[in-house]
Design an enzyme around this catalytic site. Structure first.
Site, PDB file in Angstrom:
ATOM      1  N   HIS A 539      36.650  88.641 142.842  1.00 27.07           N
ATOM      2  CA  HIS A 539      36.562  87.233 143.261  1.00 27.07           C
ATOM      3  C   HIS A 539      35.337  87.012 144.136  1.00 27.07           C
ATOM      4  CE1 HIS A 539      41.219  87.104 142.730  1.00 27.07           C
ATOM      5  NE2 HIS A 539      40.571  87.172 141.588  1.00 27.07           N
TER       6      HIS A 539
HETATM    7  C1  LIG Z   1      37.405  91.425 135.536  1.00 23.97           C
HETATM    8  C2  LIG Z   1      37.692  90.122 136.239  1.00 23.97           C
HETATM    9  C3  LIG Z   1      39.016  89.785 136.531  1.00 23.97           C
HETATM   10  C4  LIG Z   1      39.304  88.586 137.189  1.00 23.97           C
HETATM   11  N1  LIG Z   1      40.608  88.199 137.344  1.00 23.97           N
HETATM   12  C5  LIG Z   1      40.879  86.959 137.816  1.00 23.97           C
HETATM   13  C6  LIG Z   1      42.205  86.453 137.805  1.00 23.97           C
HETATM   14  O1  LIG Z   1      43.137  87.093 137.325  1.00 23.97           O
HETATM   15  N2  LIG Z   1      42.415  85.216 138.323  1.00 23.97           N
HETATM   16  C7  LIG Z   1      41.377  84.452 138.821  1.00 23.97           C
HETATM   17  O2  LIG Z   1      41.624  83.316 139.277  1.00 23.97           O
HETATM   18  N3  LIG Z   1      40.130  84.912 138.827  1.00 23.97           N
HETATM   19  C8  LIG Z   1      39.853  86.116 138.294  1.00 23.97           C
HETATM   20  N4  LIG Z   1      38.558  86.545 138.235  1.00 23.97           N
HETATM   21  C9  LIG Z   1      37.521  85.684 138.782  1.00 23.97           C
HETATM   22  C10 LIG Z   1      37.205  84.497 137.890  1.00 23.97           C
HETATM   23  O3  LIG Z   1      37.189  84.856 136.528  1.00 23.97           O
HETATM   24  C11 LIG Z   1      35.852  83.930 138.310  1.00 23.97           C
HETATM   25  O4  LIG Z   1      35.939  83.544 139.651  1.00 23.97           O
HETATM   26  C12 LIG Z   1      35.435  82.726 137.498  1.00 23.97           C
HETATM   27  O5  LIG Z   1      35.461  83.000 136.125  1.00 23.97           O
HETATM   28  C13 LIG Z   1      34.037  82.307 137.935  1.00 23.97           C
HETATM   29  O6  LIG Z   1      33.628  81.219 137.159  1.00 23.97           O
HETATM   30  P1  LIG Z   1      32.105  80.788 137.120  1.00 23.97           P
HETATM   31  O7  LIG Z   1      32.015  79.672 136.139  1.00 23.97           O
HETATM   32  O8  LIG Z   1      31.615  80.574 138.501  1.00 23.97           O
HETATM   33  O9  LIG Z   1      31.325  82.058 136.568  1.00 23.97           O
HETATM   34  P2  LIG Z   1      31.474  82.788 135.172  1.00 23.97           P
HETATM   35  O10 LIG Z   1      32.755  82.461 134.523  1.00 23.97           O
HETATM   36  O11 LIG Z   1      31.140  84.208 135.403  1.00 23.97           O
HETATM   37  O12 LIG Z   1      30.346  82.100 134.293  1.00 23.97           O
HETATM   38  C14 LIG Z   1      28.980  82.289 134.495  1.00 23.97           C
HETATM   39  C15 LIG Z   1      28.315  82.193 133.118  1.00 23.97           C
HETATM   40  O13 LIG Z   1      26.926  82.053 133.329  1.00 23.97           O
HETATM   41  C16 LIG Z   1      26.254  82.879 132.387  1.00 23.97           C
HETATM   42  N5  LIG Z   1      24.951  83.202 132.952  1.00 23.97           N
HETATM   43  C17 LIG Z   1      24.677  83.887 134.085  1.00 23.97           C
HETATM   44  N6  LIG Z   1      23.337  83.963 134.285  1.00 23.97           N
HETATM   45  C18 LIG Z   1      22.765  83.287 133.248  1.00 23.97           C
HETATM   46  C19 LIG Z   1      21.421  83.015 132.880  1.00 23.97           C
HETATM   47  N7  LIG Z   1      20.388  83.437 133.629  1.00 23.97           N
HETATM   48  N8  LIG Z   1      21.198  82.307 131.743  1.00 23.97           N
HETATM   49  C20 LIG Z   1      22.229  81.859 130.983  1.00 23.97           C
HETATM   50  N9  LIG Z   1      23.509  82.104 131.281  1.00 23.97           N
HETATM   51  C21 LIG Z   1      23.773  82.804 132.398  1.00 23.97           C
HETATM   52  C22 LIG Z   1      27.153  84.094 132.257  1.00 23.97           C
HETATM   53  O14 LIG Z   1      26.888  84.817 131.077  1.00 23.97           O
HETATM   54  C23 LIG Z   1      28.530  83.450 132.288  1.00 23.97           C
HETATM   55  O15 LIG Z   1      28.978  83.104 131.005  1.00 23.97           O
HETATM   56  C24 LIG Z   1      38.238  87.734 137.586  1.00 23.97           C
HETATM   57  C25 LIG Z   1      36.918  88.075 137.291  1.00 23.97           C
HETATM   58  C26 LIG Z   1      36.643  89.246 136.606  1.00 23.97           C
HETATM   59  C27 LIG Z   1      35.207  89.578 136.274  1.00 23.97           C
END
Ligand SMILES: Cc1cc2nc3c(=O)[nH]c(=O)nc-3n(C[C@H](O)[C@H](O)[C@H](O)COP(=O)(O)OP(=O)(O)OC[C@H]3O[C@@H](n4cnc5c(N)ncnc54)[C@H](O)[C@@H]3O)c2cc1C
Length: 580
Positions: A539
């Site tokens: 997280h």
């Molecule tokens: C293994 C794991 C288990 C987890 N378990 C839980 C859980 O059970 N419950 C929960 O609430 N949370 C959980 N989390 C946390 C939760 O998934 C994240 O907090 C959430 O998905 C974050 O969302 P986000 O949109 O900020 O980032 P992300 O979902 O990571 O999205 C970011 C996106 O941006 C893309 N990206 C990055 N840099 C670039 C670039 N330069 N150019 C183009 N694209 C790019 C990436 O490829 C990705 O697709 C977990 C995370 C992981 C990794």
């Protein structure tokens, strides 16, 4: 082989064909890929199709008049990624996991190869919502109210609750009538796993024995015990891609470019506005422009990395790397994570837990149950069956915010054939744990919910292809050590309840390598143990901190716009809980 086993194998074969057929149907739901023209202008350009980006792009494209471009570095999601029990296997893939690691430390992650913790992150349509453990947990109302009190208008729980309700269809029958806290018409389905081990039921009884209520932790009171609420529909994962983008696949104003890595945000230095982005797709550099907003949703590592590469970040740091400074802001600071202790596994007398070697054995019924009907233990997300939110400072207090989460796993972390490798545990530890491969048992991960320690993310080069330096600083603040100690004790007391003892639960008490000089079960021993088996619960957050203009530690304002005097029209989204 007996007749029953033979039938299981045949059913497994038929189930596999059926599942593949379903998978094909599912693949047809992906939004098609396109290649934007160099110089093309959209109203909104969204960077990153993860949890936030997929949602934002889909919601914006509901407005027919606006053209939305969604740029994602990763490729398609597929149905194999949506098998709940096997969630951790996804981390093995270079294609869909960014595979970050923390900087080597002599204070934490000591039991991991190279003293580095693995920090997985999704690189795929749906981002980390495709790799995550699917546990749906909003956090406590008081957290949001505190953000609002700090000057973040619009973030009080009463303000955000309507969005939590709007996003979900709660599939848990007993919660559907609670319309104050739950929604029944949203795109994201939330359910209890369809299968529970008898150990998970016992864990809930253990909670009652210890004086805790069974709660809906996304409802009025968070403190207590519960099965996990998970973003699972019909026994399979529901990622943000599946929830938001699949239904939007026929919209003509929603454009998606996959396998497209954004290098930087283009900023007009005269107007101080973000005007476009430069990305690379199939070795070709493409620039696109936004007439309204660039919305940065690259996650808690990718977003600060891109901001810094675009000239927004700590001036001294950017100068050192030869990056022209657009704005001096504390980007990448304030990094926090929910760290857990990964050393508490109990063995039990009978085969009542989820053991991978049983699950993947086709003579057992588990694979065919999943493939034919999406039922059975394979529908449990990473064997995480239940959890408890507790306040170790005041164990009789049943309201307000917890400081520890106890995550209950209906299997042995130590005895899993693959999990310790995926988590990065070193050879010495894995060898000690090998003896548990043949036993059955359960695990609790005590997790710090309000870490006081803060780390940082910094660039190592002026180059998007070089992963940034990640320093989580786990247990830097002694209070975090103390709270984790209380969490460990609380987990141990669960193991001592009648409910868990009924199964012959025995805490495995192998001394961690490096902790031999401390008396087992002493304060110093557990401190050494937690610094050895420090586990990220993934997280990561806080690296583009939200705050009012006057807050010198803030990067974005309460409307999530980057804090520039002249209102740079770009937005930085990231995980919304525990920003402070
Ligand atoms: C293994 C794991 C288990 C987890 N378990 C839980 C859980 O059970 N419950 C929960 O609430 N949370 C959980 N989390 C946390 C939760 O998934 C994240 O907090 C959430 O998905 C974050 O969302 P986000 O949109 O900020 O980032 P992300 O979902 O990571 O999205 C970011 C996106 O941006 C893309 N990206 C990055 N840099 C670039 C670039 N330069 N150019 C183009 N694209 C790019 C990436 O490829 C990705 O697709 C977990 C995370 C992981 C990794």
């Amino acid at each position: 082989m007996n007749g029953r086993e033979l039938i299981n194998i045949l059913d497994f074969g038929i189930g596999a064909l059926y599942f593949l057929q379903q998978g094909q149907h599912y693949m047809n739901h992906e939004v098609p890929d396109m290649v934007p023209q160099f110089g093309a202008v959209y109203d909104f350009v969204v960077i990153g199709a993860g949890t936030a980006g997929a949602t934002i792009a889909a919601r914006l494209s509901e407005i027919h008049q606006v053209e939305v471009l969604l740029i994602e570095a990763g490729s398609k999601e597929n149905f194999l990624m949506d098998i709940p029990l096997l969630v951790y296997m996804l981390q093995l893939s270079d294609d869909i996991n960014w595979k970050y690691q923390t900087k080597s430390s002599n204070k934490y992650c000591l039991g991991m190869e190279g003293n580095r913790c693995n920090w997985p992150r999704g690189k795929v349509m749906g981002g980390s919502s495709v790799l995550n453990y699917m546990i749906a947990s909003r956090g406590g109302a008081e957290d949001y109210d505190r953000w609002a009190k700090m000057g973040n208008e619009g973030w009080a729980y009463k303000d955000v609750l309507k969005y939590f309700k709007k996003l979900e269809t709660i599939d848990i029958p007993e919660l559907q009538s609670d319309t104050i806290y739950h929604g029944t018409k949203g795109p994201l389905h939330i359910s209890y796993p369809l299968f529970h081990t008898s150990l998970a039921k016992a864990f809930l009884n253990a909670g009652k024995e210890l004086g805790y209520p069974l709660v809906d932790y996304n409802g009025k009171n968070i403190i207590g015990f519960s099965y996990v609420q998970a973003t699972i529909v019909n026994g399979t994962r529901m990622s943000s891609n599946r929830a938001y983008l699949h239904p939007a696949r026929n919209r003509r104003n929603l454009h998606v470019t996959r396998e497209s890595r954004v290098k930087k945000v283009l900023i007009n230095r005269h107007t101080n506005r973000a005007i476009g982005v430069e990305f690379i797709k199939h070795h070709q550099i493409i620039r696109v422009f936004a007439s309204k907003e660039i919305i940065l949703c690259a996650g808690a590592i990718g977003s600060p990395q891109l901001l810094m590469l675009s000239g927004i970040g700590p001036a001294k740091h950017l100068n050192e790397l030869g990056i022209n400074v657009v704005r001096d802001l504390p980007v990448g600071e304030n990094l926090m994570d929910h760290v857990a202790f990964g050393g508490l596994t109990w063995t039990v007398d009978d085969p009542v837990s989820i053991r991978l070697t049983d699950i993947i054995n086709p003579t057992y019924p588990y694979m065919k149950d999943f493939l034919m009907r999406q039922s059975g233990p394979i529908t449990v997300p990473g064997a995480c069956e239940a959890l408890a939110f507790i306040d170790t400072k005041n164990s009789t207090k049943l309201h307000g915010l917890p400081n520890i989460e106890l995550l209950f796993i209906g299997g042995e972390l130590k005895g899993d054939i693959i999990l310790p490798i995926i988590l990065g545990f070193n050879n010495a530890i894995r060898q000690i744990w090998n003896k548990y491969i043949i036993t059955y048992g359960w695990t609790i991960l005590p997790m710090l919910l309000k870490p006081k320690s803060r780390g940082w993310i910094r660039l190592l080069a002026n180059d998007i292809n070089v992963k940034p330096e990640i320093v989580p600083n786990y247990f830097d603040n002694p209070e975090d050590v103390k709270t984790m100690m209380d969490g460990i004790k609380a987990a141990i007391s669960v193991g001592q309840t009648k409910a868990m003892k009924l199964f012959g639960s025995q805490l495995t008490n192998d001394t961690f390598p490096g902790c031999e000089n401390y008396e087992y079960d002493s304060y110093d021993y557990w401190e050494c143990a937690m610094r050895t088996a420090s586990l990220s619960i993934y997280h990561y957050s806080g690296t583009c901190k939200m705050g009012p203009k006057e807050d010198p530690t803030a990067v974005v304002d309460p409307r999530l716009k980057v804090l520039l005097k002249d209102a740079l029209e770009s937005t930085c989204f990231f995980q919304i809980y525990n920003k402070y």
